[in-house]
Write an enzyme that holds these catalytic residues in place. Structure first.
Site, mmCIF file in Angstrom:
data_model
loop_
_atom_site.group_PDB
_atom_site.id
_atom_site.type_symbol
_atom_site.label_atom_id
_atom_site.label_comp_id
_atom_site.label_asym_id
_atom_site.label_seq_id
_atom_site.Cartn_x
_atom_site.Cartn_y
_atom_site.Cartn_z
ATOM 1 N N GLU A 1 -21.630 118.073 53.943
ATOM 2 C CA GLU A 1 -21.314 117.180 55.070
ATOM 3 C C GLU A 1 -20.869 117.932 56.329
ATOM 4 O O GLU A 1 -19.699 117.877 56.726
ATOM 5 C CB GLU A 1 -20.246 116.160 54.661
ATOM 6 C CG GLU A 1 -20.755 115.129 53.687
ATOM 7 C CD GLU A 1 -19.831 113.925 53.528
ATOM 8 O OE1 GLU A 1 -18.649 114.027 53.892
ATOM 9 O OE2 GLU A 1 -20.291 112.885 53.057
ATOM 10 N N GLU B 1 -24.603 110.915 47.669
ATOM 11 C CA GLU B 1 -23.345 110.350 47.171
ATOM 12 C C GLU B 1 -23.378 108.840 47.398
ATOM 13 O O GLU B 1 -23.405 108.389 48.543
ATOM 14 C CB GLU B 1 -22.147 110.955 47.918
ATOM 15 C CG GLU B 1 -21.999 112.444 47.704
ATOM 16 C CD GLU B 1 -20.804 113.034 48.454
ATOM 17 O OE1 GLU B 1 -19.937 112.265 48.912
ATOM 18 O OE2 GLU B 1 -20.762 114.268 48.590
ATOM 19 N N GLU C 1 -8.276 113.055 46.251
ATOM 20 C CA GLU C 1 -9.159 111.916 45.959
ATOM 21 C C GLU C 1 -8.854 111.250 44.621
ATOM 22 O O GLU C 1 -9.734 110.632 44.020
ATOM 23 C CB GLU C 1 -10.621 112.368 46.064
ATOM 24 C CG GLU C 1 -10.981 112.709 47.504
ATOM 25 C CD GLU C 1 -12.405 113.181 47.709
ATOM 26 O OE1 GLU C 1 -13.126 113.369 46.722
ATOM 27 O OE2 GLU C 1 -12.781 113.372 48.885
ATOM 28 N N GLN C 2 -7.595 111.337 44.171
ATOM 29 C CA GLN C 2 -7.280 110.760 42.859
ATOM 30 C C GLN C 2 -7.408 109.244 42.836
ATOM 31 O O GLN C 2 -7.504 108.635 41.777
ATOM 32 C CB GLN C 2 -5.903 111.193 42.376
ATOM 33 C CG GLN C 2 -4.793 110.911 43.338
ATOM 34 C CD GLN C 2 -3.484 111.484 42.825
ATOM 35 O OE1 GLN C 2 -2.796 110.827 42.079
ATOM 36 N NE2 GLN C 2 -3.162 112.704 43.215
ATOM 37 N N HIS D 1 -9.993 107.723 44.247
ATOM 38 C CA HIS D 1 -11.428 107.464 44.474
ATOM 39 C C HIS D 1 -12.112 107.205 43.136
ATOM 40 O O HIS D 1 -12.102 108.053 42.247
ATOM 41 C CB HIS D 1 -12.037 108.691 45.152
ATOM 42 C CG HIS D 1 -13.394 108.458 45.728
ATOM 43 N ND1 HIS D 1 -14.485 108.115 44.963
ATOM 44 C CD2 HIS D 1 -13.838 108.532 47.011
ATOM 45 C CE1 HIS D 1 -15.543 107.995 45.758
ATOM 46 N NE2 HIS D 1 -15.178 108.229 46.994
HETATM 47 C C1 GAL Z 1 -17.735 112.545 51.061
HETATM 48 C C2 GAL Z 1 -17.629 113.972 50.571
HETATM 49 C C3 GAL Z 1 -17.155 114.057 49.133
HETATM 50 C C4 GAL Z 1 -16.002 113.125 48.918
HETATM 51 C C5 GAL Z 1 -16.410 111.732 49.282
HETATM 52 C C6 GAL Z 1 -15.325 110.708 49.055
HETATM 53 O O1 GAL Z 1 -17.525 112.476 52.429
HETATM 54 O O2 GAL Z 1 -18.853 114.647 50.679
HETATM 55 O O3 GAL Z 1 -16.787 115.373 48.839
HETATM 56 O O4 GAL Z 1 -14.916 113.549 49.685
HETATM 57 O O5 GAL Z 1 -16.746 111.685 50.628
HETATM 58 O O6 GAL Z 1 -15.744 109.420 49.392
#
Ligand code: GAL
Length: 639
Positions: free
Chosen positions: A144, A315, A363-364, A366
């Site tokens: 990104e 993603e 990101e726990q 997420h």
């Molecule tokens: C994206 C990123 C990932 C993760 C994800 C969380 O922007 O590439 O590594 O952080 O968001 O939603």
């Protein structure tokens, strides 16, 4: 192409004893791809030159043996702490002059040569070790670009590189002074070494200076990416890709994409609705757990163009994310809907982020396909259903749309450099154009300003193209039966001056911009017969007939054979009129779509995608809420 599913996985986060079972579960779910590695530099090389790749060898082997194809990421978005100790001046610097610290990610300046060399070195080590590994079927470079506002940096490395870049662009300082109009306010320079980065000035810096810096900043991303492409190309035949983001315009994705084989992007529909779109609260509430019905499709279509036809979702949001102001869960069915929608727009692969929710760090909160304690999260079940859908669907072949939109990153840089009206935004203008076309049932292709195929479209919309010129006008009119430009088209030269021939300077249409007005967001200028212009008004004169007029009889839309100029930024109602007029002129049929229902035509299928929570009837079909109806087109290629 038969679409496939995948997942993002972080073996370094989990005990090695879990890897084999994870791999088996992924394969049993029906996933074909797994992306790994992109943040694991500190485990690959904990100290300078101290390589620990044996664990990565085993991870790739375990995943590959389970039948998964690996996308291997170069880890350059997360340089470990020792890299910073080695290159203390590698940090990006923000507009206020503050260095961005270690402790999260993307803490590098694209212009730092020492860091670029480190990236090339680690990419070479990985390419030499895994370039011919049969399990490694694709490579992701970095992660990104531009995330967390990292494209633009005001570091000493950026300053040095910018001065060099300017000298190659302009040759002599006299040419630069002339091109920028530096006689204004006595801003003339005697040498390139006197030029600073355009920030912290007393009032606005010269817009030509800012625009040059924006072009430079984009070029630095292209060069950064190319450095890794160059080293990997000689070591692998697997495709190279990058994962772009939603509504990110700071660098020219077409130029980065030209060096890669596949464009991928990261789709977080619910997060985007809450923090990346200017829409009213009622809309946000109606689609809170689904996302905006056009936002994903817009990016699918855009990145299909960036990838020259080849693109993936790298993603895919699987559940609540952690980073938006509020993080609701997708309604049941939405993860499957988003996946099938991507396939409808031509995705070769849809890959979920992430396999298992991490129990630690940023990101726990997420979601993943699995909970942190290894139980299936709702998205795992929907991924499995999607596998069955894809098996039933077979191949999906894309067809050229009848309507296209030109997307131009440099126009956004120009507009943000000198907005002239607060709240007037390039992305929003293009997005409104796209939404109007999707409401009218059209499938849409995107085009860059350089790649406009001849006689290919019925209508091309080119809203807000800051710089036009004769060559681009010719390409546009040769590409379609009807080209629609404006508002704010042909407004500046490459160096941010008013063009000598005036605005918009079109040779195919007798129309001149005499005056520009911008309006505050609560004011609109009504157009006779319905709809209104907002934000930006080009007051036009000229002999070309008025196709639509404001109440004072000035033109809202002027047009002659094959080329129209839109003299204001249309609101929703005016966009619908403009699209209807254009369709009529070009002999296309408008299929008015109900709110939240979208239609996508491929060569052999018609997808009806219902973002609403409730069922919708359309054209004799009942489409369930949060569901997709897929119709076979018969005979293929015909509507
Ligand atoms: C994206 C990123 C990932 C993760 C994800 C969380 O922007 O590439 O590594 O952080 O968001 O939603």
């Amino acid at each position: 192409m038969k679409p496939e599913l995948g997942v993002c996985y972080y073996p370094e986060h989990w005990p090695e004893a879990m890897w084999a079972e994870d791999a088996t579960r992924m394969a049993e779910t029906g996933l074909s791809w797994v992306r790994i590695g992109e943040f694991s530099w500190s485990r690959m090389e904990p100290r300078p030159g101290d390589l620990h790749l044996d664990w990565l060898d085993r991870a790739i082997d375990t995943l590959g043996t389970a039948g998964l194809k690996v996308v291997l990421g170069t880890p350059t978005a997360t340089p470990p702490r020792w890299v910073l100790d080695k290159h203390p001046d590698m940090l990006a610097v923000d507009e206020q002059g503050n260095a961005r610290k270690f402790g999260s990610r993307r803490h590098y300046c694209f212009s730092h040569q020492g860091y670029i060399d480190e990236c090339v070195r680690i990419a070479r080590i990985m390419g030499e070790r895994y370039g011919r590994n049969p399990h490694v079927a694709a490579w992701q470079i970095d992660n990104e670009y531009g995330c967390h506002d990292t494209t633009i940096s005001y570091s000493p490395s950026a300053l040095q590189a910018f001065r060099h870049w300017l000298s190659t662009q302009y040759g002599t300082i006299a040419a630069l002074n002339e091109a920028w109009g530096n006689v204004f306010w006595s801003m003339e320079y005697n040498s390139f070494d006197q030029i600073e980065l355009p920030h912290l000035t007393v009032t606005d810096p010269n817009p030509a200076h800012v625009l040059a810096f924006r072009r430079f900043s984009s070029d630095q991303v292209v060069a950064f990416n190319r450095a890794q492409v160059d080293v990997l190309r000689s070591l692998t035949d697997a495709p190279l890709l990058h994962n772009y983001m939603g509504r990110t315009l700071e660098f020219d994705h077409f130029e980065v994409g030209a060096d890669l084989d596949i464009a991928t992007w990261d789709s977080y529909p619910i997060g985007f609705l809450s923090d990346r779109l200017e829409v009213d609260e009622a809309h946000k509430t109606a689609f809170l757990q689904q996302g905006d019905p056009d936002m994903q499709a817009f990016h699918h279509d855009l990145y299909r163009a960036v990838g020259r036809g080849r693109w993936w979702v790298m993603e895919q949001q699987p559940g609540p994310v952690n980073w938006a102001p509020y993080n609701p869960a997708p309604l049941p069915g939405m993860v499957r809907l988003w996946s099938l929608e991507a396939v409808a727009h031509g995705a070769e692969v849809v890959s979920y982020f992430r396999w298992r929710q991490a129990p630690f760090a940023q990101e726990q909160m997420h979601a993943g396909l699995l909970t942190p304690d290894n139980r299936p999260a709702p998205a795992l079940i929907e991924a499995r259903q999607t596998v069955d859908d894809l098996t039933n669907l077979g191949t999906v072949q894309q067809a050229r749309a009848k309507v296209a939109i030109v997307f131009d990153y440099a126009s956004d840089w120009a507009w943000t450099t000198q907005p002239q009206g607060a709240g007037f935004d390039y992305f929003e203008l293009v997005f409104l154009t796209y939404q109007a076309l999707r409401r009218a049932g059209f499938s849409v292709d995107f085009l860059s300003t350089t790649d406009i195929p001849k006689s290919s479209y019925a209508v091309i919309f080119a809203p807000g193209l800051a710089t036009v010129g004769h060559e681009l006008e010719q390409k546009l009119t040769a590409g379609c039966d009807l080209a629609i430009l404006g508002p704010r088209a042909g407004a500046i030269t490459h160096d941010f001056q008013i063009p000598e021939q005036g605005r918009p300077g079109l040779s195919g249409l007798d129309c001149h911009v005499d005056l520009v007005e911008t309006l505050p967001p609560n004011v609109a200028r009504p157009v006779d017969g319905g709809g209104a212009a907002e934000h930006w008004i080009d007051r036009l004169s000229g002999d070309a007939p008025n196709l639509l007029s404001y109440a004072d009889s000035t033109a809202a839309l002027k047009g002659a054979d094959g080329i129209w100029y839109l003299a204001g930024s249309p609101n929703k109602a005016l966009w619908d009129r403009v699209v209807a007029l254009a369709a009529e002129e070009a002999g296309l049929t408008v299929n008015a779509m109900p709110v939240g229902l979208r239609r996508r035509e491929t060569a052999d299928h018609e997808f009806l995608i219902n973002y609403n929570a409730h069922p919708v009837d359309w054209n004799g079909h009942a489409i369930q809420g949060c569901d997709v109806t897929i119709l076979k087109r018969n005979p293929p290629g015909k509507t």
